[in-house]
Design a protein around this motif. Structure first.
Motif, PDB file in Angstrom:
ATOM      1  N   HIS A 112      -5.671   8.652   3.469  1.00 17.11           N
ATOM      2  CA  HIS A 112      -4.501   8.952   4.297  1.00 17.11           C
ATOM      3  C   HIS A 112      -4.567   8.200   5.622  1.00 17.11           C
ATOM      4  CE1 HIS A 112      -1.108  11.176   5.812  1.00 17.11           C
ATOM      5  NE2 HIS A 112      -1.816  11.521   6.886  1.00 17.11           N
ATOM      6  N   LEU A 113      -5.752   8.167   6.242  1.00 12.35           N
ATOM      7  CA  LEU A 113      -5.921   7.437   7.502  1.00 12.35           C
ATOM      8  C   LEU A 113      -5.705   5.942   7.311  1.00 12.35           C
ATOM      9  CD1 LEU A 113      -8.992   9.297   9.007  1.00 12.35           C
ATOM     10  CD2 LEU A 113      -6.618   9.402   9.787  1.00 12.35           C
ATOM     11  N   LYS A 114      -6.209   5.411   6.214  1.00 15.54           N
ATOM     12  CA  LYS A 114      -6.028   3.985   5.939  1.00 15.54           C
ATOM     13  C   LYS A 114      -4.544   3.670   5.779  1.00 15.54           C
ATOM     14  CE  LYS A 114      -7.229   0.316   2.759  1.00 15.54           C
ATOM     15  NZ  LYS A 114      -7.763  -0.030   1.467  1.00 15.54           N
ATOM     16  N   LYS A 115      -3.835   4.501   5.052  1.00 14.15           N
ATOM     17  CA  LYS A 115      -2.404   4.301   4.841  1.00 14.15           C
ATOM     18  C   LYS A 115      -1.659   4.356   6.179  1.00 14.15           C
ATOM     19  CE  LYS A 115       0.980   3.912   1.887  1.00 14.15           C
ATOM     20  NZ  LYS A 115       1.157   2.746   1.080  1.00 14.15           N
ATOM     21  N   ALA A 116      -2.024   5.290   7.031  1.00 14.89           N
ATOM     22  CA  ALA A 116      -1.382   5.417   8.339  1.00 14.89           C
ATOM     23  C   ALA A 116      -1.630   4.179   9.188  1.00 14.89           C
ATOM     24  CB  ALA A 116      -1.891   6.667   9.051  1.00 14.89           C
ATOM     25  N   ARG A 117      -2.847   3.626   9.127  1.00  9.88           N
ATOM     26  CA  ARG A 117      -3.154   2.399   9.882  1.00  9.88           C
ATOM     27  C   ARG A 117      -2.324   1.240   9.376  1.00  9.88           C
ATOM     28  NH1 ARG A 117      -8.723   3.655   9.806  1.00  9.88           N
ATOM     29  NH2 ARG A 117      -8.873   2.447   7.919  1.00  9.88           N
ATOM     30  N   GLU A 118      -2.161   1.159   8.056  1.00 10.14           N
ATOM     31  CA  GLU A 118      -1.379   0.067   7.477  1.00 10.14           C
ATOM     32  C   GLU A 118       0.073   0.135   7.924  1.00 10.14           C
ATOM     33  OE1 GLU A 118      -1.992   0.349   3.281  1.00 10.14           O
ATOM     34  OE2 GLU A 118      -3.982  -0.574   3.380  1.00 10.14           O
ATOM     35  N   LEU A 119       0.586   1.325   8.120  1.00  6.46           N
ATOM     36  CA  LEU A 119       1.972   1.478   8.547  1.00  6.46           C
ATOM     37  C   LEU A 119       2.182   1.064   9.993  1.00  6.46           C
ATOM     38  CD1 LEU A 119       2.869   4.852   6.816  1.00  6.46           C
ATOM     39  CD2 LEU A 119       3.546   2.547   6.122  1.00  6.46           C
ATOM     40  N   GLU A 120       1.098   1.025  10.785  1.00  7.37           N
ATOM     41  CA  GLU A 120       1.199   0.619  12.181  1.00  7.37           C
ATOM     42  C   GLU A 120       1.444  -0.882  12.329  1.00  7.37           C
ATOM     43  OE1 GLU A 120      -2.391   1.854  14.052  1.00  7.37           O
ATOM     44  OE2 GLU A 120      -1.971   3.983  13.788  1.00  7.37           O
ATOM     45  N   HIS A 121       1.053  -1.683  11.361  1.00  6.02           N
ATOM     46  CA  HIS A 121       1.171  -3.136  11.446  1.00  6.02           C
ATOM     47  C   HIS A 121       2.359  -3.621  10.620  1.00  6.02           C
ATOM     48  CE1 HIS A 121      -2.640  -3.391  13.468  1.00  6.02           C
ATOM     49  NE2 HIS A 121      -3.233  -2.723  12.496  1.00  6.02           N
ATOM     50  N   PRO A 122       3.052  -4.637  11.108  1.00  7.61           N
ATOM     51  CA  PRO A 122       4.168  -5.194  10.320  1.00  7.61           C
ATOM     52  C   PRO A 122       3.641  -5.881   9.059  1.00  7.61           C
ATOM     53  CG  PRO A 122       3.818  -6.454  12.338  1.00  7.61           C
ATOM     54  CD  PRO A 122       2.891  -5.279  12.393  1.00  7.61           C
ATOM     55  N   PRO A 123       4.467  -6.002   8.041  1.00  6.22           N
ATOM     56  CA  PRO A 123       4.033  -6.628   6.777  1.00  6.22           C
ATOM     57  C   PRO A 123       3.531  -8.063   6.960  1.00  6.22           C
ATOM     58  CG  PRO A 123       6.167  -5.583   6.518  1.00  6.22           C
ATOM     59  CD  PRO A 123       5.816  -5.494   7.968  1.00  6.22           C
ATOM     60  N   GLU A 124       4.096  -8.786   7.916  1.00  4.38           N
ATOM     61  CA  GLU A 124       3.644 -10.169   8.151  1.00  4.38           C
ATOM     62  C   GLU A 124       2.193 -10.195   8.614  1.00  4.38           C
ATOM     63  OE1 GLU A 124       6.323  -8.909   9.924  1.00  4.38           O
ATOM     64  OE2 GLU A 124       7.873  -9.648   8.565  1.00  4.38           O
ATOM     65  N   TYR A 125       1.841  -9.233   9.465  1.00  3.59           N
ATOM     66  CA  TYR A 125       0.474  -9.151   9.965  1.00  3.59           C
ATOM     67  C   TYR A 125      -0.492  -8.844   8.830  1.00  3.59           C
ATOM     68  CZ  TYR A 125      -3.600  -7.477  12.525  1.00  3.59           C
ATOM     69  OH  TYR A 125      -4.869  -7.300  12.991  1.00  3.59           O
ATOM     70  N   ILE A 126      -0.110  -7.912   7.987  1.00  3.47           N
ATOM     71  CA  ILE A 126      -0.956  -7.528   6.855  1.00  3.47           C
ATOM     72  C   ILE A 126      -1.130  -8.713   5.904  1.00  3.47           C
ATOM     73  CG2 ILE A 126      -1.110  -6.023   4.834  1.00  3.47           C
ATOM     74  CD1 ILE A 126       0.350  -3.894   6.548  1.00  3.47           C
ATOM     75  N   ALA A 127      -0.042  -9.453   5.644  1.00  5.65           N
ATOM     76  CA  ALA A 127      -0.127 -10.618   4.765  1.00  5.65           C
ATOM     77  C   ALA A 127      -1.040 -11.676   5.367  1.00  5.65           C
ATOM     78  CB  ALA A 127       1.265 -11.191   4.519  1.00  5.65           C
ATOM     79  N   LEU A 128      -0.959 -11.869   6.677  1.00  8.51           N
ATOM     80  CA  LEU A 128      -1.816 -12.840   7.361  1.00  8.51           C
ATOM     81  C   LEU A 128      -3.286 -12.443   7.250  1.00  8.51           C
ATOM     82  CD1 LEU A 128      -2.022 -15.343   9.176  1.00  8.51           C
ATOM     83  CD2 LEU A 128      -1.767 -13.813  11.136  1.00  8.51           C
ATOM     84  N   GLN A 129      -3.565 -11.156   7.436  1.00  2.00           N
ATOM     85  CA  GLN A 129      -4.944 -10.668   7.325  1.00  2.00           C
ATOM     86  C   GLN A 129      -5.485 -10.866   5.912  1.00  2.00           C
ATOM     87  OE1 GLN A 129      -5.619 -10.658  10.537  1.00  2.00           O
ATOM     88  NE2 GLN A 129      -6.925  -8.900  10.206  1.00  2.00           N
ATOM     89  N   LYS A 130      -4.674 -10.575   4.904  1.00  2.94           N
ATOM     90  CA  LYS A 130      -5.105 -10.757   3.518  1.00  2.94           C
ATOM     91  C   LYS A 130      -5.371 -12.225   3.218  1.00  2.94           C
ATOM     92  CE  LYS A 130      -2.979  -6.657   1.546  1.00  2.94           C
ATOM     93  NZ  LYS A 130      -1.999  -6.134   0.600  1.00  2.94           N
ATOM     94  N   ALA A 131      -4.522 -13.116   3.729  1.00  7.99           N
ATOM     95  CA  ALA A 131      -4.712 -14.556   3.513  1.00  7.99           C
ATOM     96  C   ALA A 131      -6.007 -15.024   4.173  1.00  7.99           C
ATOM     97  CB  ALA A 131      -3.519 -15.334   4.056  1.00  7.99           C
ATOM     98  N   ARG A 132      -6.277 -14.531   5.374  1.00  9.52           N
ATOM     99  CA  ARG A 132      -7.523 -14.893   6.071  1.00  9.52           C
ATOM    100  C   ARG A 132      -8.739 -14.427   5.267  1.00  9.52           C
ATOM    101  NH1 ARG A 132      -5.808 -13.200  12.185  1.00  9.52           N
ATOM    102  NH2 ARG A 132      -4.674 -15.123  12.670  1.00  9.52           N
ATOM    103  N   GLU A 133      -8.646 -13.214   4.745  1.00 12.98           N
ATOM    104  CA  GLU A 133      -9.750 -12.668   3.954  1.00 12.98           C
ATOM    105  C   GLU A 133      -9.974 -13.485   2.682  1.00 12.98           C
ATOM    106  OE1 GLU A 133     -12.909 -10.259   2.888  1.00 12.98           O
ATOM    107  OE2 GLU A 133     -11.899 -10.500   4.808  1.00 12.98           O
TER     108      GLU A 133
END
Length: 79
Positions: free
Chosen positions: A7-28
């Protein structure tokens, strides 16, 4: 406990825009690709080093050692 962590992980993911999440995944992904390439390169040089050692090619062995090949590389054939 695991439910709360999810639940905490999901809440953190909602704090960031989808572009940011996609950028982080690409970096990883790029980081993992670099690590895999480095392991493969190390493995290839270790294999070549061991082949040269088994063949008794002293010049090639010295060249690998000067190039930074790990001298503790081992193989059952060398023991």
């Amino acid at each position: 406990m695991a439910h709360a962590a999810a639940h905490l992980k999901k809440a953190r993911e909602l704090e960031h825009p989808p572009e940011y999440i996609a950028l982080q995944k690409a970096r990883e992904r790029r980081r993992r690709q670099r690590e895999r390439a480095e392991r493969k390169r190390q493995s290839d040089s270790n294999t070549s080093f061991l082949r040269a050692a088994r063949a008794g090619n002293l010049d090639k062995v010295l060249e690998f050692l000067k190039g930074g090949v790990d001298i503790s590389t081992c193989n059952q054939v060398l023991h």
